[in-house]
Design a protein around this motif. Structure first.
Motif, PDB file in Angstrom:
ATOM      1  N   VAL A 228       0.843  -1.202   0.000  1.00 32.98           N
ATOM      2  CA  VAL A 228       0.000   0.000   0.000  1.00 32.98           C
ATOM      3  C   VAL A 228       0.874   1.246   0.000  1.00 32.98           C
ATOM      4  O   VAL A 228       0.633   2.203  -0.751  1.00 32.98           O
ATOM      5  CB  VAL A 228      -0.948  -0.002   1.218  1.00 32.98           C
ATOM      6  N   ILE A 229       1.891   1.257   0.849  1.00 33.21           N
ATOM      7  CA  ILE A 229       2.805   2.401   0.899  1.00 33.21           C
ATOM      8  C   ILE A 229       3.480   2.610  -0.449  1.00 33.21           C
ATOM      9  O   ILE A 229       3.627   3.750  -0.917  1.00 33.21           O
ATOM     10  CB  ILE A 229       3.846   2.215   2.016  1.00 33.21           C
ATOM     11  N   MET A 230       3.874   1.529  -1.096  1.00 37.35           N
ATOM     12  CA  MET A 230       4.525   1.656  -2.401  1.00 37.35           C
ATOM     13  C   MET A 230       3.579   2.251  -3.434  1.00 37.35           C
ATOM     14  O   MET A 230       3.962   3.121  -4.227  1.00 37.35           O
ATOM     15  CB  MET A 230       5.037   0.289  -2.857  1.00 37.35           C
ATOM     16  N   HIS A 231       2.330   1.786  -3.464  1.00 39.06           N
ATOM     17  CA  HIS A 231       1.358   2.353  -4.404  1.00 39.06           C
ATOM     18  C   HIS A 231       1.204   3.856  -4.173  1.00 39.06           C
ATOM     19  O   HIS A 231       1.189   4.649  -5.118  1.00 39.06           O
ATOM     20  CB  HIS A 231      -0.004   1.685  -4.214  1.00 39.06           C
ATOM     21  N   ILE A 232       1.073   4.243  -2.923  1.00 36.57           N
ATOM     22  CA  ILE A 232       0.823   5.649  -2.600  1.00 36.57           C
ATOM     23  C   ILE A 232       2.058   6.501  -2.859  1.00 36.57           C
ATOM     24  O   ILE A 232       1.958   7.615  -3.390  1.00 36.57           O
ATOM     25  CB  ILE A 232       0.337   5.766  -1.147  1.00 36.57           C
ATOM     26  N   ALA A 233       3.234   5.975  -2.504  1.00 37.64           N
ATOM     27  CA  ALA A 233       4.466   6.745  -2.713  1.00 37.64           C
ATOM     28  C   ALA A 233       4.733   7.013  -4.184  1.00 37.64           C
ATOM     29  O   ALA A 233       5.364   8.011  -4.539  1.00 37.64           O
ATOM     30  CB  ALA A 233       5.653   6.006  -2.093  1.00 37.64           C
ATOM     31  N   GLY A 234       4.240   6.131  -5.055  1.00 41.33           N
ATOM     32  CA  GLY A 234       4.463   6.314  -6.482  1.00 41.33           C
ATOM     33  C   GLY A 234       3.380   7.090  -7.196  1.00 41.33           C
ATOM     34  O   GLY A 234       3.442   7.263  -8.413  1.00 41.33           O
ATOM     35  N   ALA A 235       2.373   7.552  -6.460  1.00 36.19           N
ATOM     36  CA  ALA A 235       1.252   8.250  -7.093  1.00 36.19           C
ATOM     37  C   ALA A 235       1.573   9.722  -7.339  1.00 36.19           C
ATOM     38  O   ALA A 235       2.463  10.301  -6.711  1.00 36.19           O
ATOM     39  CB  ALA A 235       0.008   8.142  -6.207  1.00 36.19           C
ATOM     40  N   ASP A 236       0.834  10.332  -8.240  1.00 33.93           N
ATOM     41  CA  ASP A 236       0.915  11.775  -8.452  1.00 33.93           C
ATOM     42  C   ASP A 236      -0.098  12.513  -7.579  1.00 33.93           C
ATOM     43  O   ASP A 236       0.065  13.687  -7.281  1.00 33.93           O
ATOM     44  CB  ASP A 236       0.639  12.099  -9.925  1.00 33.93           C
ATOM     45  N   LEU A 237      -1.155  11.807  -7.161  1.00 34.79           N
ATOM     46  CA  LEU A 237      -2.187  12.391  -6.316  1.00 34.79           C
ATOM     47  C   LEU A 237      -2.919  11.241  -5.621  1.00 34.79           C
ATOM     48  O   LEU A 237      -3.086  10.162  -6.197  1.00 34.79           O
ATOM     49  CB  LEU A 237      -3.181  13.204  -7.158  1.00 34.79           C
ATOM     50  N   VAL A 238      -3.319  11.470  -4.386  1.00 30.10           N
ATOM     51  CA  VAL A 238      -4.109  10.486  -3.642  1.00 30.10           C
ATOM     52  C   VAL A 238      -5.448  11.125  -3.263  1.00 30.10           C
ATOM     53  O   VAL A 238      -5.468  12.236  -2.723  1.00 30.10           O
ATOM     54  CB  VAL A 238      -3.363  10.015  -2.376  1.00 30.10           C
ATOM     55  N   ILE A 239      -6.536  10.433  -3.581  1.00 28.05           N
ATOM     56  CA  ILE A 239      -7.874  10.863  -3.149  1.00 28.05           C
ATOM     57  C   ILE A 239      -8.379   9.774  -2.212  1.00 28.05           C
ATOM     58  O   ILE A 239      -8.515   8.619  -2.631  1.00 28.05           O
ATOM     59  CB  ILE A 239      -8.836  11.034  -4.332  1.00 28.05           C
ATOM     60  N   ALA A 240      -8.631  10.109  -0.956  1.00 27.87           N
ATOM     61  CA  ALA A 240      -8.862   9.048   0.015  1.00 27.87           C
ATOM     62  C   ALA A 240      -9.925   9.385   1.047  1.00 27.87           C
ATOM     63  O   ALA A 240      -9.998  10.511   1.548  1.00 27.87           O
ATOM     64  CB  ALA A 240      -7.558   8.695   0.729  1.00 27.87           C
ATOM     65  N   MET A 241     -10.713   8.373   1.366  1.00 25.40           N
ATOM     66  CA  MET A 241     -11.543   8.386   2.560  1.00 25.40           C
ATOM     67  C   MET A 241     -10.783   7.755   3.718  1.00 25.40           C
ATOM     68  O   MET A 241     -11.002   8.096   4.871  1.00 25.40           O
ATOM     69  CB  MET A 241     -12.840   7.607   2.309  1.00 25.40           C
TER      70      MET A 241
END
Length: 393
Positions: free
Chosen positions: A281-294
């Motif tokens: 999960v951390i890897m997915h988020i660290a590689g993102a350009d933007l996170v939209i999250a609940m």
């Protein structure tokens, strides 16, 4: 207790496959290890023992002793050998998701106090409370604790309202941050995740937005507008949406419905496979350009990695974190209203544009997260000290 073993029993929502709570536990264990290694604590070694729904998985994932949280005899034996007991992070003392689970955790607290153990609440979320019985037990048990640290000011206000003047006879109620802030800000592989993910290709130069949402009440009133707002923003920003399940058992069914609604609206969307653990999960988020999250911990991970984020709030805990980290926020209430989808799209596009323009908002948020990390680390040492672990003078 010079050079002896200090057995610390930790209770939380552990072993249920929730990446956020497993990240919280990993941060807590990391913080304890770093405090010992740095010499902040002296006189003993600390041996955490985790109450887990799946103790064998917890042992493998975290390299820590674990016992079955559903096995009364195992819990009793662990407390009999313990030197202290913590309700360790998360929203354990609330009745929003369940009216009954709070009694389980308060029962553990009462059992630990019956063993005459030092007890502590650390980084606890408190409220809402919907039954008088829960408030009565809080008034009885919490003043007997050695220390109380809550994760936001709203939780502190809930406890002060429950206690009234009684809080003066108990420990001071202090506000700290979530232990997940004690994790490294990113793990190896984040840059690779920006380029690719399992089973998909993202167009060269395209943005990758990770969406970490969950089911919530009255989905027909807001989930359609969530899909419309995400699709509108993604098409405007030329982004591919990746739907991430922080707790697969709960999130995957919702994500499948959301993916279908997004595809109907012409968005480029990918349903990510269930992550094997919180590290992915951390890897997915660290590689993102933007996170939209609940999901609260998706926002914490984004802040730690310096990734811009937008919060979709369904709970006061998300509001509190968004305020602490200056994360743009759209509430489910606003999303349900007329034009809620356009509001969400506008907020997302503005956040993404600010980052592209070099405004440095994500960098500033990363610095805020670093300050919270230092605070949680210091509070962790203090919490251990009030339970009997000697601090370095």
């Amino acid at each position: 207790m010079e050079n002896s073993m200090f057995n610390l029993v930790l209770a939380g929502y552990f072993g249920f496959g929730n990446a956020g709570d497993e990240a919280l536990l990993a941060g807590l264990l990391s913080g304890i290890n770093k405090a010992v290694a740095a010499g902040s604590l002296t006189g003993c070694r600390i041996r955490p023992v985790v109450l887990s729904a799946k103790p064998e998985e917890t042992r493998k994932l975290h390299g820590v002793a674990a016992v079955d949280r559903h096995h009364p005899a195992a819990i009793w034996q662990s407390l009999a050998k313990a030197d202290a007991f913590w309700l360790a992070g998360g929203g354990l003392l609330q009745q929003a998701t369940s009216r009954r689970s709070i009694y389980y955790y308060l029962g553990l607290l009462a059992l630990a106090q019956a063993h005459a153990l030092p007890t502590c609440l650390f980084a606890q979320g408190v409220g809402p409370l919907k039954t008088s019985g829960a408030a009565v037990l809080l008034r009885i048990l919490l003043p007997r604790c050695c220390g109380i640290w809550v994760r936001d000011d709203l939780s502190r206000r809930v406890l002060l309202e429950v206690f009234g003047e009684r809080h003066r006879r108990g420990p001071q109620i202090q506000v700290t941050g979530d232990p997940a802030f004690l994790l490294p800000p990113a793990m190896e592989g984040g840059e690779e995740e920006r380029e690719k993910a399992p089973g998909e290709r993202i167009a060269a130069g395209g943005s990758r937005w990770v969406v970490a949402c969950r089911s919530w009440r009255e989905e027909q009133g807001w989930s359609g507008r969530l899909a419309a707002g995400l699709a509108e923003a993604a098409k405007t920003g030329g982004a591919a949406l990746q739907l991430l399940a922080m707790q697969p058992e709960q999130d995957l069914p919702f994500n499948r419905q959301l993916a279908a609604a997004l595809q109907d609206r012409g968005a480029q969307v990918h349903l990510l496979p269930p992550p094997p653990d919180f590290r992915r999960v951390i890897m997915h988020i660290a590689g993102a350009d933007l996170v939209i999250a609940m999901r609260l911990h998706a926002l914490i991970m984004a802040a730690g990695a310096g990734v811009p984020a937008v919060a979709v709030s369904y709970d006061p805990k998300v509001d509190a974190l968004a305020k602490d980290l200056a994360i743009p926020l759209v509430s489910i209430g606003a999303l349900k209203a007329a034009e809620g989808d356009h509001l969400l799209s506008a907020v997302i596009c503005r956040a993404e544009a600010e980052e592209r323009s070099g405004g440095g908002t994500a960098t500033a948020r990363k610095e805020m997260a670093a300050r919270l990390q230092k605070q949680v680390a210091a509070d962790l040492v203090e919490a251990l000290a009030v339970c009997g672990v000697r601090k370095k003078e």
